[in-house]
Structure formats: structure tokens, C-alpha cells
Design a protein around this motif. Structure first.
Motif, PDB file in Angstrom:
ATOM      1  N   GLY A   1      36.894  35.109  30.408  1.00 24.10           N
ATOM      2  CA  GLY A   1      36.450  36.479  30.607  1.00 24.10           C
ATOM      3  C   GLY A   1      35.440  36.853  29.535  1.00 24.10           C
ATOM      4  O   GLY A   1      35.537  36.155  28.489  1.00 24.10           O
TER       5      GLY A   1
ATOM      6  N   GLN B   1      32.941  35.137  36.773  1.00 25.61           N
ATOM      7  CA  GLN B   1      34.323  36.121  36.460  1.00 25.61           C
ATOM      8  C   GLN B   1      34.937  36.908  37.557  1.00 25.61           C
ATOM      9  O   GLN B   1      34.398  37.818  37.502  1.00 25.61           O
ATOM     10  CB  GLN B   1      34.192  36.647  35.001  1.00 25.61           C
TER      11      GLN B   1
ATOM     12  N   ALA C   1      40.290  32.666  38.538  1.00 25.50           N
ATOM     13  CA  ALA C   1      40.200  31.608  37.399  1.00 25.50           C
ATOM     14  C   ALA C   1      41.309  30.563  37.480  1.00 25.50           C
ATOM     15  O   ALA C   1      41.022  29.262  37.193  1.00 25.50           O
ATOM     16  CB  ALA C   1      40.473  32.641  35.921  1.00 25.50           C
TER      17      ALA C   1
END
Ligand code: UD1
Ligand code: CA
Length: 459
Positions: free
Chosen positions: A11, A75, A81
Motif C-alpha cells: 500500500g 494496489q 495482495a
């Protein structure tokens, strides 16, 4: 049980308003993500760090830790992720932790792992009970069982009141992740995939979901902005100071003392208010560190005294050395046993032998001083000619009179004596007296004339 870990660090950390990626912001001297890596239980095998924004910086900072990196190009949320990490994973169990949780303790992760396997769960999460749950995902339970996590932005009025929050730490079976992650749906408005949805996915399909609640809710602090960064620093500082106090160090006012994670202080040392101990610093037993002192990356032997407002960086001080007040030791300084550096003295890349004293107003740079040398007030090593630095070598027992300039490169032999006010440009042999002052002139009555003139020019 074979266990791998995935630490989320891709992030941007927009709320930090920083050029530095969030997880590299330091808390008590260590990047946030390092604290998380430190907290991982020993039974964790391979560790994968998901990187994205400013990945080079993050990879460089963690280069020596032996972790693997997984690149998340865009992101697209915590669920995404973990999804990009999937192909790298091979252990049947996966511990997931966010990289922005520096207060997490290893013991809490161990409790989570233990409870997970004891309970035979497919997924477990670590929760915290907060007086003010604002900003965190709420843990929704039905009949005591966790059924979902709802983000702050999506809670109903009733869910908003829930005090139990998601810390972002989970233990999943790899199989469950492989099944659940591809079916996550993006959440508007940012169209992100939420890892939290894996929990409701599992619960709604009858998979066993466990939860462990932190005893110390502070551990669940996720650092999203500078306020939380400051809070995390305060908590870790208290923990560090408490450990030092427990180890026999006295602090007159622990609330004003800042000691970084890697610093050691020996028992019976006393640390006064407003002291900063940083980096790789080791302080021996029975030392006294007075107020407004900063010591970084230095080693102090036992019984060293550092008086007020001194700065010590990259230096080694033998037992019984005394420094300050208002002294500055720059990198490469070595003070041997019993040496003394007093007020307004600056030392750089120099060695002061046993019992050597520079008590007042001096600059000692690129110099090697033997034992028992007396450096008079105002002594200066002229080590720089505008192009390069030159060394000054002073033997044992030398007496350097006040206001001496030593123009380097220059050598002074053992037991030589240098008269006050000298400019030494040539080597001085041992036992010699060197003197370079201009002989004093005395003109009788001339002083009287001056004062008369000042009074009005009348004779
Ligand atoms: C997350 C949780 C929330 C929980 C909180 C705890 C979700 C959707 N929400 O929210 O339930 O209460 O943590 O602190 O998971 N990251 C990536 N890639 C991304 C997005 C994030 O690697 O695409 C990393 C970040 O670098 C960070 C971590 O994941 O280290 C958490 O992301 P963050 O945006 O801080 O999540 P929160 O909004 O705090
Ligand atoms: Ca967060």
C-alpha cells in the motif's frame, strides 16, 4: 505444522502524506514492517512480503532479512495482495499480517497459531476490543461465531457500535485461500478486493472460523497516519523503558527518555530526563547520562559519565571516561580508559589515550594522542588545508599549552612541551620544548598615552 507468512506492504499509505512508503516509517528506530517481521513466531518457515508502491525502497530495506518478495503491480486491496502471493505459497497454512502493525507481539501470534490448530479451524483471525473502533473493520458474530467483517465505510448503524475489530492478522488454510480469493468481488468506490471477505465466504459455507482477542488492545493498532505513528512510538518507547527499568537502569523521568529498540544499557546506570539513545548503542554498567544528551551508534564502557547537552555519534568510550558538558564526539572517536573531554570540545576520528584530557574549548580531528596528554584550552588541530585532511600524532605525556594550533600533518614526540599560544608547523622531537610565539614587546608609558587620548585628547 508447516506454516508460511505473508506480510502486506504494498500500500501507498496515502494518509501518511509522505514520500516514504508507509511501512518504512520508523518506530523507535526500526521500520514498521520490521517490527511485524520480528513478531512472527519461530515456527513460520518462508516469509513473503507483498510489495508495490516504492517497492525498490522496501526491498532494499528488507534485503538482509531473507524474505521473499511478491509484486502487486496495482494496489487493488488486501484481498488482491494475498491473491498475487498465492502462486508463491506451498505450505498448507498461511499466516497473514499487515505491515503497518508495529505493536503486535510474538506471544499474541503464538496464541493465534495455537488456538487455530487446537480448534481445527480453516481460518482464524486476531481481534481487538476498542473503546473507539473508528476506522477498523467490525467483527460481526452470530451465536458467538464470527460470520463476517464489515469495513467502517459499509457498516450499518448497529454494526457501527460493535467494539470488536479486525486487526488484519489471520491464519488461513492455503486450500481455503485458493478457493475463496478468486471469487472475491470488488467493493466500490475504489473497486478493491477485501481480504476480510474471505471470512464471510468461509463462514457462509460452514467452514470453521476461529478468533482470538488480544489481551492488550494496543497491539492491534494499525498505523495509517502520523497520529497513529506517534501513538505507536509512545507505546513502544514505554515498553522499551520498562524493560530497561526492569533490568536495573534508573530513569529520573522515563516519560522524557527516548531509547531506540537496538540500544542496551547496563544495570546501575542512571539516565536523566530528555536523553536520546539511538541506533546500535551499548552502554555499560554504572554509567551516568545527564540531561539533553544524544548518543547514537556508540559503545560506552562501565562507569562512563556524560554530562549535560553532549552529542556522541559513532564513538567508543572505555571505562571511566568522562565527557561534557556540551561536548561533541563525532564518528571515529575513541577515548581510552579515564580520558576526559570537557566543555566545548569537539573530537572527530581521533584517539585519546588513557588518562588524556582535553578539558576546555578544543578541536581535535584526525589525531592520535597517546596516554596522559594534557590538551590546553583553545587547542586546535588544523587538519584540513582546503584539499585534504591530514593527521596529527601526539606521543605520551605531552603537555600542549593553551591556544596552540597544530598544523597537520605534524608529529609531537613523547613528553614534549608546547608553549601556550604556539603555532606548530614542524615535528617536535621527544622531550623537547617547542615555542612559536612572537616575543613580547613592552613600551613604557605608552598605555598611559592611550587612556589620556580616550579622555579627550588633552595631554
Ligand atoms: C484493514 C482491514 C480492516 C482492519 C484494518 C486493521 C481490509 C479490507 N481491511 O484496513 O478490516 O480493521 O486493516 O488495521 O483488509 N496493502 C497491500 N496492498 C493493497 C492494499 C493494502 O499490500 O492493495 C497493505 C498495506 O500496505 C497495509 C495493509 O495491507 O500494510 C493494510 O492495508 P490498509 O489500507 O492499511 O488497510 P486498512 O484500511 O487499515
Ligand atoms: Ca491499516
Amino acid at each position: 505444522m508447516p506454516l508460511e507468512a505473508v506480510v502486506l506492504a504494498a500500500g501507498k499509505g496515502t494518509r501518511m502524506k509522505s514520500r516514504t512508503p508507509k511501512v518504512l516509517h520508523k518506530v523507535l528506530g526500526l521500520p514498521m514492517v520490521d517490527w511485524v517481521l520480528e513478531a512472527l513466531p519461530r515456527e513460520v518457515g518462508k516469509v513473503w512480503v507483498v510489495v508495490g508502491s516504492a517497492r525498490e525502497a522496501v526491498e532494499e530495506a528488507l534485503g538482509s532479512r531473507g524474505v521473499g518478495f511478491v509484486l502487486q503491480r496495482e494496489q487493488r486491496g488486501t484481498g488482491d495482495a494475498v491473491r498475487v502471493a498465492l502462486p508463491s505459497l506451498s505450505s498448507p497454512w498461511v499466516l497473514v499480517a499487515p505491515g503497518d502493525m508495529p505493536l503486535l507481539r510474538r506471544s499474541s501470534l503464538e496464541t493465534l497459531v495455537e488456538s487455530h490448530f487446537r480448534g481445527g479451524y480453516q481460518a482464524s483471525l486476531l481481534t481487538a476490543r476498542l473503546e473507539d473502533p473508528t476506522g477498523y473493520g467490525r467483527v460481526v458474530r452470530e451465536g458467538g461465531r464470527v460470520v463476517a467483517i464489515v469495513e467502517e465505510t459499509e457498516v450499518t448503524a448497529r454494526q457501527r457500535e460493535i467494539k470488536e475489530v479486525n486487526t488484519g492478522v489471520y491464519l488461513f488454510s492455503l486450500e481455503l485461500l485458493r478457493e475463496a480469493l478468486p471469487s472475491l468481488v470488488p467493493h466500490p468506490p475504489k473497486e478493491e478486493l477485501y481480504l476480510t471477505d474471505v471470512i464471510s465466504w468461509a463462514a457462509s459455507r460452514g467452514r470453521r472460523v476461529g478468533a482470538v482477542t488480544l489481551e492488550d488492545p494496543w497491539e492491534g493498532l494499525g498505523v495509517n497516519d502520523r497520529v497513529q505513528l506517534a501513538q505507536a512510538t509512545a507505546v513502544l518507547r514505554d515498553r522499551k523503558n520498562r524493560a530497561l527499568l526492569d533490568g536495573g537502569v534508573s530513569m529520573v523521568d522515563p516519560g522524557s527518555v527516548y531509547v531506540e529498540a537496538g540500544v542496551e544499557v547496563g544495570a546501575d546506570s542512571v539516565v536523566y530526563p530528555w536523553v536520546y539513545l539511538e541506533g546500535e548503542t551499548r552502554i555499560g554498567e554504572g554509567c551516568v547520562i545527564r540531561s539533553h544528551v544524544r548518543i547514537a551508534d556508540s559503545v560506552l564502557g562501565r562507569g562512563v559519565t556524560v554530562l549535560d547537552a553532549s552529542v556522541i555519534e559513532g564513538s567508543r568510550l572505555a571505562p571511566g571516561v568522562s565527557v561534557g558538558p556540551m561536548a561533541r564526539l563525532r564518528p571515529g572517536t575513541r577515548l581510552e580508559e579515564g580520558a576526559k573531554v570537557g566543555n566545548f570540545v569537539e573530537v572527530k576520528k581521533s584517539v585519546l589515550g588513557r588518562g588524556t584530557k582535553a578539558n576546555h574549548l578544543a578541536y581535535i580531528g584526525d589525531a592520535t594522542l597517546g596516554e596522559g596528554v594534557n590538551v590546553g584550552a583553545g587547542t586546535i588541530t588544523c587538519n584540513y588545508d582546503g584539499f585534504t585532511k591530514h593527521p596529527t600524532i601526539i606521543g605520551d605525556g605531552v603537555f600542549i599549552g593553551s591556544d596552540t594550533q597544530l598544523v597537520a600533518p605534524v608529529r609531537v614526540g613523547d613528553h614534549a612541551l608546547i608553549g601556550a599560544g604556539s603555532t606548530i608547523t614542524k615535528d617536535v622531537p621527544e622531550n623537547a620544548l617547542a615555542l612559536s610565539r612572537v616575543p613580547q614587546k613592552v613600551i613604557p608609558h605608552r598605555g598611559m598615552l592611550y587612556f589620556k587620548k580616550k579622555r579627550g585628547g588633552r595631554e
